[in-house]
Scaffold this motif. Structure first.
Motif, short mmCIF file in Angstrom:
data_model
loop_
_atom_site.label_atom_id
_atom_site.label_comp_id
_atom_site.label_asym_id
_atom_site.label_seq_id
_atom_site.Cartn_x
_atom_site.Cartn_y
_atom_site.Cartn_z
N THR A 151 0.86 -1.18 0.00
CA THR A 151 0.00 0.00 0.00
C THR A 151 0.90 1.23 0.00
N ILE A 152 0.45 2.24 -0.73
CA ILE A 152 1.22 3.47 -0.86
C ILE A 152 0.38 4.62 -0.31
N PRO A 153 0.85 5.31 0.69
CA PRO A 153 0.09 6.44 1.25
C PRO A 153 -0.02 7.57 0.23
N SER A 154 -1.20 8.13 0.13
CA SER A 154 -1.43 9.21 -0.83
C SER A 154 -1.99 10.44 -0.13
N ARG A 155 -1.24 11.52 -0.20
CA ARG A 155 -1.74 12.80 0.31
C ARG A 155 -2.83 13.35 -0.61
N HIS A 156 -2.67 13.14 -1.91
CA HIS A 156 -3.65 13.68 -2.86
C HIS A 156 -5.01 13.00 -2.73
N LEU A 157 -5.02 11.70 -2.48
CA LEU A 157 -6.29 10.97 -2.37
C LEU A 157 -6.75 10.84 -0.92
N GLY A 158 -5.88 11.16 0.02
CA GLY A 158 -6.26 11.09 1.42
C GLY A 158 -6.48 9.68 1.93
N ARG A 159 -5.76 8.72 1.38
CA ARG A 159 -5.91 7.32 1.81
C ARG A 159 -4.67 6.54 1.38
N ALA A 160 -4.59 5.34 1.90
CA ALA A 160 -3.56 4.41 1.45
C ALA A 160 -4.09 3.65 0.25
N VAL A 161 -3.32 3.59 -0.82
CA VAL A 161 -3.77 2.98 -2.07
C VAL A 161 -3.15 1.59 -2.21
N PRO A 162 -3.99 0.53 -2.36
CA PRO A 162 -3.43 -0.81 -2.57
C PRO A 162 -2.83 -0.94 -3.96
N VAL A 163 -1.65 -1.51 -4.05
CA VAL A 163 -0.96 -1.72 -5.32
C VAL A 163 -0.47 -3.16 -5.35
N HIS A 164 -0.75 -3.83 -6.45
CA HIS A 164 -0.30 -5.21 -6.63
C HIS A 164 0.80 -5.20 -7.69
N LEU A 165 1.98 -5.64 -7.33
CA LEU A 165 3.12 -5.61 -8.24
C LEU A 165 3.31 -6.94 -8.95
N TYR A 166 3.62 -6.85 -10.24
CA TYR A 166 4.09 -8.00 -11.02
C TYR A 166 5.56 -7.74 -11.32
N LEU A 167 6.41 -8.70 -10.94
CA LEU A 167 7.84 -8.63 -11.21
C LEU A 167 8.21 -9.80 -12.11
N PRO A 168 8.99 -9.59 -13.16
CA PRO A 168 9.35 -10.69 -14.06
C PRO A 168 10.06 -11.81 -13.29
N SER A 169 9.98 -13.03 -13.81
CA SER A 169 10.48 -14.20 -13.08
C SER A 169 11.96 -14.09 -12.73
N SER A 170 12.74 -13.38 -13.53
CA SER A 170 14.18 -13.24 -13.28
C SER A 170 14.50 -11.92 -12.58
N PHE A 171 13.51 -11.31 -11.95
CA PHE A 171 13.69 -10.00 -11.33
C PHE A 171 14.86 -10.01 -10.34
N SER A 172 15.63 -8.94 -10.38
CA SER A 172 16.77 -8.79 -9.47
C SER A 172 16.86 -7.35 -9.01
N MET A 173 17.22 -7.16 -7.75
CA MET A 173 17.43 -5.82 -7.21
C MET A 173 18.85 -5.31 -7.45
N GLU A 174 19.68 -6.11 -8.10
CA GLU A 174 21.05 -5.69 -8.36
C GLU A 174 21.06 -4.47 -9.28
N PRO A 175 21.96 -3.53 -9.08
CA PRO A 175 21.92 -2.24 -9.81
C PRO A 175 22.10 -2.38 -11.32
N GLU A 176 22.70 -3.47 -11.79
CA GLU A 176 22.86 -3.60 -13.25
C GLU A 176 21.55 -3.96 -13.96
N HIS A 177 20.52 -4.31 -13.20
CA HIS A 177 19.22 -4.62 -13.78
C HIS A 177 18.32 -3.39 -13.67
N ARG A 178 17.79 -2.95 -14.81
CA ARG A 178 16.90 -1.80 -14.82
C ARG A 178 15.68 -2.16 -15.66
N TYR A 179 14.49 -1.81 -15.20
CA TYR A 179 13.25 -2.28 -15.83
C TYR A 179 12.35 -1.12 -16.23
#
Length: 410
Positions: A151-179
Protein backbone atom coordinates in the motif's frame (compact mmCIF):
# COMPACT_ATOMS: atom_id res chain seq x y z
CA UNK A 1 -8.98 5.30 -43.13
CA UNK A 2 -11.70 3.86 -40.93
CA UNK A 3 -10.76 6.07 -37.98
CA UNK A 4 -11.55 9.16 -40.06
CA UNK A 5 -14.93 7.87 -41.24
CA UNK A 6 -18.16 9.32 -39.86
CA UNK A 7 -19.47 7.52 -36.79
CA UNK A 8 -22.05 4.88 -37.59
CA UNK A 9 -23.64 1.79 -36.12
CA UNK A 10 -22.68 -1.26 -38.14
CA UNK A 11 -24.95 -4.24 -38.39
CA UNK A 12 -22.81 -7.25 -37.56
CA UNK A 13 -25.35 -10.07 -37.51
CA UNK A 14 -28.71 -11.08 -38.91
CA UNK A 15 -31.29 -13.52 -37.74
CA UNK A 16 -31.75 -16.51 -40.05
CA UNK A 17 -33.81 -19.70 -40.08
CA UNK A 18 -32.14 -22.57 -38.20
CA UNK A 19 -30.87 -25.52 -40.24
CA UNK A 20 -33.76 -27.87 -40.99
CA UNK A 21 -31.55 -30.81 -40.01
CA UNK A 22 -31.53 -29.60 -36.42
CA UNK A 23 -34.48 -31.76 -35.40
CA UNK A 24 -35.27 -32.59 -31.78
CA UNK A 25 -33.78 -36.05 -32.26
CA UNK A 26 -30.58 -34.65 -33.76
CA UNK A 27 -30.30 -32.07 -30.98
CA UNK A 28 -30.79 -34.73 -28.29
CA UNK A 29 -27.84 -36.60 -29.77
CA UNK A 30 -25.69 -33.45 -30.04
CA UNK A 31 -25.92 -32.85 -26.29
CA UNK A 32 -23.52 -35.77 -25.86
CA UNK A 33 -21.56 -35.46 -29.12
CA UNK A 34 -20.62 -31.79 -29.30
CA UNK A 35 -20.89 -28.47 -27.54
CA UNK A 36 -23.44 -25.69 -27.84
CA UNK A 37 -23.95 -23.20 -29.40
CA UNK A 38 -23.65 -24.97 -32.74
CA UNK A 39 -21.08 -23.09 -34.80
CA UNK A 40 -20.67 -23.39 -38.54
CA UNK A 41 -19.01 -21.08 -41.01
CA UNK A 42 -21.24 -18.02 -41.14
CA UNK A 43 -24.04 -19.23 -38.84
CA UNK A 44 -24.16 -19.82 -35.09
CA UNK A 45 -27.19 -21.54 -33.59
CA UNK A 46 -28.04 -21.12 -29.91
CA UNK A 47 -30.17 -23.83 -28.31
CA UNK A 48 -32.11 -24.34 -25.10
CA UNK A 49 -33.97 -27.41 -23.88
CA UNK A 50 -36.75 -27.03 -21.34
CA UNK A 51 -40.51 -26.81 -20.83
CA UNK A 52 -40.69 -23.02 -20.53
CA UNK A 53 -42.76 -20.27 -22.13
CA UNK A 54 -40.05 -18.15 -23.75
CA UNK A 55 -36.28 -17.90 -24.16
CA UNK A 56 -34.37 -14.77 -25.16
CA UNK A 57 -30.67 -14.04 -25.73
CA UNK A 58 -29.29 -11.14 -23.69
CA UNK A 59 -26.24 -9.31 -25.02
CA UNK A 60 -25.24 -5.71 -24.34
CA UNK A 61 -23.78 -4.44 -27.59
CA UNK A 62 -24.54 -3.20 -31.06
CA UNK A 63 -24.88 -4.89 -34.40
CA UNK A 64 -27.27 -7.65 -33.26
CA UNK A 65 -30.93 -7.86 -34.29
CA UNK A 66 -33.45 -6.41 -31.86
CA UNK A 67 -35.43 -9.66 -31.83
CA UNK A 68 -33.28 -12.22 -30.03
CA UNK A 69 -36.13 -14.52 -28.97
CA UNK A 70 -35.70 -18.24 -29.51
CA UNK A 71 -38.32 -20.19 -31.46
CA UNK A 72 -39.68 -23.46 -30.13
CA UNK A 73 -39.42 -26.49 -32.38
CA UNK A 74 -42.86 -28.05 -32.90
CA UNK A 75 -43.81 -30.91 -30.58
CA UNK A 76 -40.62 -30.60 -28.50
CA UNK A 77 -39.02 -28.75 -25.62
CA UNK A 78 -36.16 -27.48 -27.83
CA UNK A 79 -35.74 -23.77 -28.56
CA UNK A 80 -33.43 -22.36 -31.28
CA UNK A 81 -31.99 -19.00 -32.37
CA UNK A 82 -29.70 -18.80 -35.43
CA UNK A 83 -27.52 -15.73 -36.13
CA UNK A 84 -25.02 -14.91 -38.87
CA UNK A 85 -22.15 -13.96 -36.59
CA UNK A 86 -18.92 -12.77 -38.24
CA UNK A 87 -15.90 -15.03 -38.46
CA UNK A 88 -13.99 -15.36 -35.16
CA UNK A 89 -16.62 -13.70 -32.98
CA UNK A 90 -16.38 -14.01 -29.23
CA UNK A 91 -19.74 -13.18 -27.69
CA UNK A 92 -20.59 -13.11 -23.99
CA UNK A 93 -24.27 -13.64 -23.29
CA UNK A 94 -26.93 -14.84 -20.88
CA UNK A 95 -30.41 -16.27 -21.38
CA UNK A 96 -33.67 -14.79 -20.11
CA UNK A 97 -36.14 -17.56 -19.34
CA UNK A 98 -39.88 -16.99 -18.90
CA UNK A 99 -42.05 -19.50 -17.06
CA UNK A 100 -45.59 -18.26 -16.59
CA UNK A 101 -45.43 -14.96 -14.72
CA UNK A 102 -41.86 -15.62 -13.60
CA UNK A 103 -38.74 -14.54 -15.52
CA UNK A 104 -35.07 -14.93 -14.68
CA UNK A 105 -31.62 -14.64 -16.23
CA UNK A 106 -29.23 -17.56 -16.35
CA UNK A 107 -26.09 -18.81 -18.01
CA UNK A 108 -26.54 -21.19 -20.93
CA UNK A 109 -26.82 -24.68 -19.37
CA UNK A 110 -25.67 -26.32 -22.63
CA UNK A 111 -22.51 -24.23 -22.96
CA UNK A 112 -19.42 -25.11 -20.92
CA UNK A 113 -17.50 -21.93 -21.84
CA UNK A 114 -17.80 -19.20 -19.23
CA UNK A 115 -16.18 -15.86 -18.45
CA UNK A 116 -16.05 -14.29 -15.00
CA UNK A 117 -16.38 -10.57 -14.40
CA UNK A 118 -16.72 -8.36 -11.31
CA UNK A 119 -20.51 -8.84 -11.35
CA UNK A 120 -20.68 -12.61 -11.88
CA UNK A 121 -20.17 -14.66 -14.99
CA UNK A 122 -21.52 -15.07 -18.52
CA UNK A 123 -21.63 -17.82 -21.07
CA UNK A 124 -19.23 -17.40 -24.00
CA UNK A 125 -20.05 -18.14 -27.61
CA UNK A 126 -17.00 -18.84 -29.76
CA UNK A 127 -18.14 -18.59 -33.35
CA UNK A 128 -16.43 -20.38 -36.23
CA UNK A 129 -12.78 -19.29 -36.40
CA UNK A 130 -12.36 -18.01 -32.84
CA UNK A 131 -9.83 -19.48 -30.45
CA UNK A 132 -8.31 -18.13 -27.26
CA UNK A 133 -5.06 -16.37 -28.28
CA UNK A 134 -1.92 -18.34 -27.39
CA UNK A 135 -0.60 -15.49 -25.24
CA UNK A 136 -3.58 -15.98 -22.88
CA UNK A 137 -2.89 -19.70 -22.34
CA UNK A 138 -0.49 -21.08 -19.74
CA UNK A 139 2.88 -22.01 -21.23
CA UNK A 140 4.76 -24.42 -18.94
CA UNK A 141 8.05 -23.19 -20.41
CA UNK A 142 7.39 -19.57 -19.47
CA UNK A 143 8.82 -18.25 -16.24
CA UNK A 144 6.14 -17.28 -13.74
CA UNK A 145 6.34 -13.68 -12.60
CA UNK A 146 6.47 -12.80 -8.92
CA UNK A 147 3.50 -10.99 -7.38
CA UNK A 148 3.77 -8.72 -4.36
CA UNK A 149 1.19 -6.53 -2.61
CA UNK A 150 1.81 -3.20 -0.91
CA UNK A 151 0.00 0.00 0.00
CA UNK A 152 1.22 3.47 -0.86
CA UNK A 153 0.09 6.44 1.25
CA UNK A 154 -1.43 9.21 -0.83
CA UNK A 155 -1.74 12.80 0.31
CA UNK A 156 -3.65 13.68 -2.86
CA UNK A 157 -6.29 10.97 -2.37
CA UNK A 158 -6.26 11.09 1.42
CA UNK A 159 -5.91 7.32 1.81
CA UNK A 160 -3.56 4.41 1.45
CA UNK A 161 -3.77 2.98 -2.07
CA UNK A 162 -3.43 -0.81 -2.57
CA UNK A 163 -0.96 -1.72 -5.32
CA UNK A 164 -0.30 -5.21 -6.63
CA UNK A 165 3.12 -5.61 -8.24
CA UNK A 166 4.09 -8.00 -11.02
CA UNK A 167 7.84 -8.63 -11.21
CA UNK A 168 9.35 -10.69 -14.06
CA UNK A 169 10.48 -14.20 -13.08
CA UNK A 170 14.18 -13.24 -13.28
CA UNK A 171 13.69 -10.00 -11.33
CA UNK A 172 16.77 -8.79 -9.47
CA UNK A 173 17.43 -5.82 -7.21
CA UNK A 174 21.05 -5.69 -8.36
CA UNK A 175 21.92 -2.24 -9.81
CA UNK A 176 22.86 -3.60 -13.25
CA UNK A 177 19.22 -4.62 -13.78
CA UNK A 178 16.90 -1.80 -14.82
CA UNK A 179 13.25 -2.28 -15.83
CA UNK A 180 10.54 -0.32 -17.67
CA UNK A 181 7.34 0.39 -15.73
CA UNK A 182 3.72 -0.28 -16.70
CA UNK A 183 0.95 1.13 -14.47
CA UNK A 184 -2.53 -0.37 -14.92
CA UNK A 185 -5.86 0.96 -13.66
CA UNK A 186 -8.40 -1.55 -12.27
CA UNK A 187 -5.42 -3.69 -11.43
CA UNK A 188 -6.84 -6.70 -9.62
CA UNK A 189 -9.64 -6.96 -12.19
CA UNK A 190 -6.98 -7.26 -14.91
CA UNK A 191 -5.33 -10.03 -12.89
CA UNK A 192 -8.55 -11.87 -12.05
CA UNK A 193 -10.56 -11.50 -15.25
CA UNK A 194 -8.09 -10.73 -18.06
CA UNK A 195 -5.37 -13.27 -17.17
CA UNK A 196 -2.90 -10.39 -17.15
CA UNK A 197 -0.15 -12.29 -15.32
CA UNK A 198 -0.32 -15.15 -17.84
CA UNK A 199 -0.13 -12.71 -20.76
CA UNK A 200 2.85 -10.97 -19.18
CA UNK A 201 4.66 -14.27 -18.54
CA UNK A 202 4.14 -15.30 -22.17
CA UNK A 203 5.12 -12.10 -23.98
CA UNK A 204 8.25 -11.75 -21.84
CA UNK A 205 9.15 -15.43 -22.35
CA UNK A 206 8.75 -15.07 -26.11
CA UNK A 207 11.04 -12.04 -26.20
CA UNK A 208 8.24 -9.84 -27.51
CA UNK A 209 8.59 -7.29 -24.71
CA UNK A 210 11.35 -6.37 -22.30
CA UNK A 211 11.19 -7.71 -18.78
CA UNK A 212 9.24 -5.00 -16.99
CA UNK A 213 7.57 -4.21 -13.69
CA UNK A 214 3.80 -3.74 -13.59
CA UNK A 215 1.91 -1.83 -10.90
CA UNK A 216 -1.75 -2.89 -10.80
CA UNK A 217 -3.70 -0.20 -8.93
CA UNK A 218 -7.24 -0.25 -7.56
CA UNK A 219 -9.54 2.75 -6.99
CA UNK A 220 -11.74 3.44 -3.99
CA UNK A 221 -14.52 5.29 -5.87
CA UNK A 222 -13.90 4.26 -9.45
CA UNK A 223 -16.52 6.40 -11.19
CA UNK A 224 -15.25 9.50 -9.39
CA UNK A 225 -11.49 8.92 -9.44
CA UNK A 226 -11.36 7.77 -13.06
CA UNK A 227 -13.52 10.53 -14.55
CA UNK A 228 -10.80 13.17 -15.19
CA UNK A 229 -10.00 13.53 -11.50
CA UNK A 230 -7.07 15.83 -10.74
CA UNK A 231 -6.23 14.21 -7.40
CA UNK A 232 -6.06 10.77 -9.01
CA UNK A 233 -3.74 12.05 -11.75
CA UNK A 234 -1.49 13.68 -9.17
CA UNK A 235 -1.37 10.46 -7.15
CA UNK A 236 -0.22 8.48 -10.19
CA UNK A 237 2.43 10.94 -11.38
CA UNK A 238 3.58 12.66 -8.20
CA UNK A 239 3.28 9.82 -5.67
CA UNK A 240 2.98 6.33 -7.21
CA UNK A 241 5.64 6.56 -9.92
CA UNK A 242 8.24 8.34 -7.72
CA UNK A 243 7.64 5.83 -4.90
CA UNK A 244 8.21 2.87 -7.22
CA UNK A 245 11.27 4.46 -8.81
CA UNK A 246 12.80 5.10 -5.38
CA UNK A 247 12.32 1.52 -4.21
CA UNK A 248 12.75 -0.57 -7.38
CA UNK A 249 15.48 -0.66 -10.05
CA UNK A 250 13.39 1.07 -12.73
CA UNK A 251 14.82 2.90 -15.74
CA UNK A 252 12.94 6.00 -14.66
CA UNK A 253 12.39 7.96 -17.86
CA UNK A 254 9.35 8.83 -19.95
CA UNK A 255 10.24 6.50 -22.82
CA UNK A 256 10.17 3.48 -20.52
CA UNK A 257 6.92 4.30 -18.71
CA UNK A 258 3.48 3.16 -19.85
CA UNK A 259 0.04 3.88 -18.38
CA UNK A 260 -3.06 1.85 -19.23
CA UNK A 261 -6.63 0.92 -18.46
CA UNK A 262 -9.99 -0.16 -19.85
CA UNK A 263 -13.36 1.59 -20.06
CA UNK A 264 -13.35 4.33 -17.37
CA UNK A 265 -9.77 3.24 -16.68
CA UNK A 266 -8.88 4.33 -20.21
CA UNK A 267 -10.43 7.74 -19.50
CA UNK A 268 -8.29 7.97 -16.36
CA UNK A 269 -5.24 6.99 -18.42
CA UNK A 270 -5.77 9.64 -21.10
CA UNK A 271 -6.80 12.39 -18.68
CA UNK A 272 -3.75 11.73 -16.49
CA UNK A 273 -1.52 11.92 -19.57
CA UNK A 274 -3.19 15.17 -20.66
CA UNK A 275 -2.49 16.75 -17.25
CA UNK A 276 1.09 15.41 -17.25
CA UNK A 277 2.17 14.97 -20.90
CA UNK A 278 5.82 14.46 -19.97
CA UNK A 279 5.19 11.55 -17.59
CA UNK A 280 4.49 8.59 -19.90
CA UNK A 281 5.83 7.74 -23.34
CA UNK A 282 3.26 5.00 -23.96
CA UNK A 283 -0.49 4.60 -23.36
CA UNK A 284 -2.74 1.53 -23.47
CA UNK A 285 -6.39 2.53 -24.03
CA UNK A 286 -8.84 -0.39 -24.10
CA UNK A 287 -12.50 0.32 -24.91
CA UNK A 288 -12.16 3.88 -23.71
CA UNK A 289 -15.41 5.41 -22.44
CA UNK A 290 -14.81 8.50 -24.56
CA UNK A 291 -18.45 9.53 -24.52
CA UNK A 292 -19.38 12.27 -26.98
CA UNK A 293 -16.33 11.89 -29.22
CA UNK A 294 -18.47 10.69 -32.15
CA UNK A 295 -21.29 13.15 -32.98
CA UNK A 296 -23.56 10.32 -34.14
CA UNK A 297 -22.55 7.87 -31.41
CA UNK A 298 -24.61 6.79 -28.43
CA UNK A 299 -25.28 9.81 -26.21
CA UNK A 300 -25.44 9.44 -22.42
CA UNK A 301 -26.96 12.33 -20.50
CA UNK A 302 -26.87 11.22 -16.85
CA UNK A 303 -24.67 12.99 -14.31
CA UNK A 304 -22.19 10.10 -14.23
CA UNK A 305 -20.95 10.96 -17.72
CA UNK A 306 -20.80 14.77 -17.42
CA UNK A 307 -17.13 15.03 -16.33
CA UNK A 308 -16.13 12.46 -18.97
CA UNK A 309 -17.98 14.26 -21.76
CA UNK A 310 -16.51 17.58 -20.66
CA UNK A 311 -12.98 16.15 -20.68
CA UNK A 312 -13.43 14.49 -24.07
CA UNK A 313 -14.81 17.65 -25.64
CA UNK A 314 -11.96 19.80 -24.26
CA UNK A 315 -9.35 17.38 -25.56
CA UNK A 316 -10.91 17.06 -29.01
CA UNK A 317 -11.08 20.84 -29.29
CA UNK A 318 -7.47 21.33 -28.19
CA UNK A 319 -5.46 18.08 -28.52
CA UNK A 320 -1.93 17.91 -27.19
CA UNK A 321 0.67 15.20 -27.62
CA UNK A 322 0.43 12.99 -24.54
CA UNK A 323 2.65 10.03 -25.56
CA UNK A 324 4.85 8.77 -28.36
CA UNK A 325 3.02 5.46 -28.89
CA UNK A 326 -0.65 4.80 -28.11
CA UNK A 327 -2.34 1.43 -28.48
CA UNK A 328 -6.14 1.42 -28.59
CA UNK A 329 -8.52 -1.53 -28.73
CA UNK A 330 -12.29 -1.85 -28.84
CA UNK A 331 -14.94 -4.46 -29.56
CA UNK A 332 -17.03 -4.12 -32.70
CA UNK A 333 -20.12 -5.06 -30.65
CA UNK A 334 -19.61 -2.09 -28.31
CA UNK A 335 -21.55 1.14 -28.46
CA UNK A 336 -18.16 2.76 -27.74
CA UNK A 337 -16.65 1.69 -31.07
CA UNK A 338 -17.69 4.92 -32.79
CA UNK A 339 -16.21 7.07 -30.01
CA UNK A 340 -12.91 5.18 -30.08
CA UNK A 341 -12.71 5.48 -33.86
CA UNK A 342 -13.30 9.23 -33.52
CA UNK A 343 -10.56 9.67 -30.89
CA UNK A 344 -7.91 7.73 -32.84
CA UNK A 345 -7.27 10.32 -35.61
CA UNK A 346 -7.22 13.14 -33.06
CA UNK A 347 -4.48 11.38 -31.11
CA UNK A 348 -2.65 10.70 -34.38
CA UNK A 349 -2.85 14.39 -35.30
CA UNK A 350 -0.45 15.12 -32.44
CA UNK A 351 2.21 13.07 -34.31
CA UNK A 352 1.92 10.16 -31.87
CA UNK A 353 2.03 6.65 -33.32
CA UNK A 354 -1.46 5.26 -32.79
CA UNK A 355 -2.73 1.74 -33.46
CA UNK A 356 -6.37 0.69 -33.08
CA UNK A 357 -7.23 -3.02 -32.81
CA UNK A 358 -10.87 -3.96 -33.36
CA UNK A 359 -12.27 -7.27 -32.15
CA UNK A 360 -15.50 -9.11 -32.86
CA UNK A 361 -16.29 -8.89 -29.17
CA UNK A 362 -18.04 -6.64 -26.66
CA UNK A 363 -17.16 -4.57 -23.59
CA UNK A 364 -15.60 -7.52 -21.81
CA UNK A 365 -12.49 -8.55 -19.93
CA UNK A 366 -12.07 -11.34 -22.47
CA UNK A 367 -11.79 -8.76 -25.24
CA UNK A 368 -9.19 -6.80 -23.28
CA UNK A 369 -7.24 -9.99 -22.53
CA UNK A 370 -7.20 -10.94 -26.20
CA UNK A 371 -5.64 -7.61 -27.26
CA UNK A 372 -3.08 -7.32 -24.45
CA UNK A 373 -0.81 -9.71 -26.33
CA UNK A 374 -0.88 -7.39 -29.34
CA UNK A 375 -0.73 -4.07 -27.55
CA UNK A 376 2.16 -4.67 -25.16
CA UNK A 377 4.66 -5.91 -27.80
CA UNK A 378 3.70 -3.05 -30.12
CA UNK A 379 4.04 -0.43 -27.40
CA UNK A 380 7.43 -1.63 -26.22
CA UNK A 381 8.87 -2.50 -29.64
CA UNK A 382 11.15 0.56 -29.62
CA UNK A 383 12.13 0.33 -25.95
CA UNK A 384 14.51 -2.63 -25.92
CA UNK A 385 16.72 -4.88 -27.99
CA UNK A 386 14.73 -8.07 -28.68
CA UNK A 387 16.25 -11.38 -27.68
CA UNK A 388 15.43 -14.68 -29.39
CA UNK A 389 12.04 -13.45 -30.55
CA UNK A 390 9.42 -16.17 -31.09
CA UNK A 391 6.24 -14.41 -32.24
CA UNK A 392 2.77 -15.78 -31.69
CA UNK A 393 0.55 -16.30 -34.68
CA UNK A 394 -2.22 -13.74 -34.30
CA UNK A 395 -5.70 -15.29 -34.36
CA UNK A 396 -8.26 -14.35 -36.99
CA UNK A 397 -10.85 -11.73 -36.17
CA UNK A 398 -8.57 -8.88 -35.03
CA UNK A 399 -8.41 -5.85 -37.29
CA UNK A 400 -5.71 -3.23 -36.74
CA UNK A 401 -5.71 0.30 -38.08
CA UNK A 402 -2.29 1.93 -38.53
CA UNK A 403 -1.59 5.60 -37.93
CA UNK A 404 -1.05 6.35 -41.62
CA UNK A 405 -1.01 4.62 -44.98
CA UNK A 406 2.76 4.15 -44.96
CA UNK A 407 2.89 2.28 -41.65
CA UNK A 408 2.64 -1.53 -41.81
CA UNK A 409 -0.37 -3.20 -40.27
CA UNK A 410 0.19 -4.44 -36.71
Amino acid sequence: MRGDAPALTVRHAERVEPDAELTPTALDRMVFERGFPITAKGVTTFAYRGDVDAVRLIHFGIGLPHDLSFERLPDSNWWLLALTLPLATRLEYRLHITEGDHGYDTEDPLNSFEARNPFGQNSVCRSHGYSVPPWALHDPEAGVGLQRSLTIPSRHLGRAVPVHLYLPSSFSMEPEHRYPLLVMHDGTDYLHYADAATVLDNVIHRGLTPEFVVAFCDPYDRLLEYADHEHHARFVVEELVPYLERHLPLIGDREHRCLGGASFGAVATLSTAVRFPDAFGKLLLQSGSFDGAAPDGVQRDDDLWKPVKSFVRRYLDDPVRVADRIFMSCGLFEALIDDNRAVRPVLASTEAQVLLAEMHDGHTWGCWRDTLGIGLPWLFADAFRPRDVRPFQRPDGIETEPRNEGEPHG
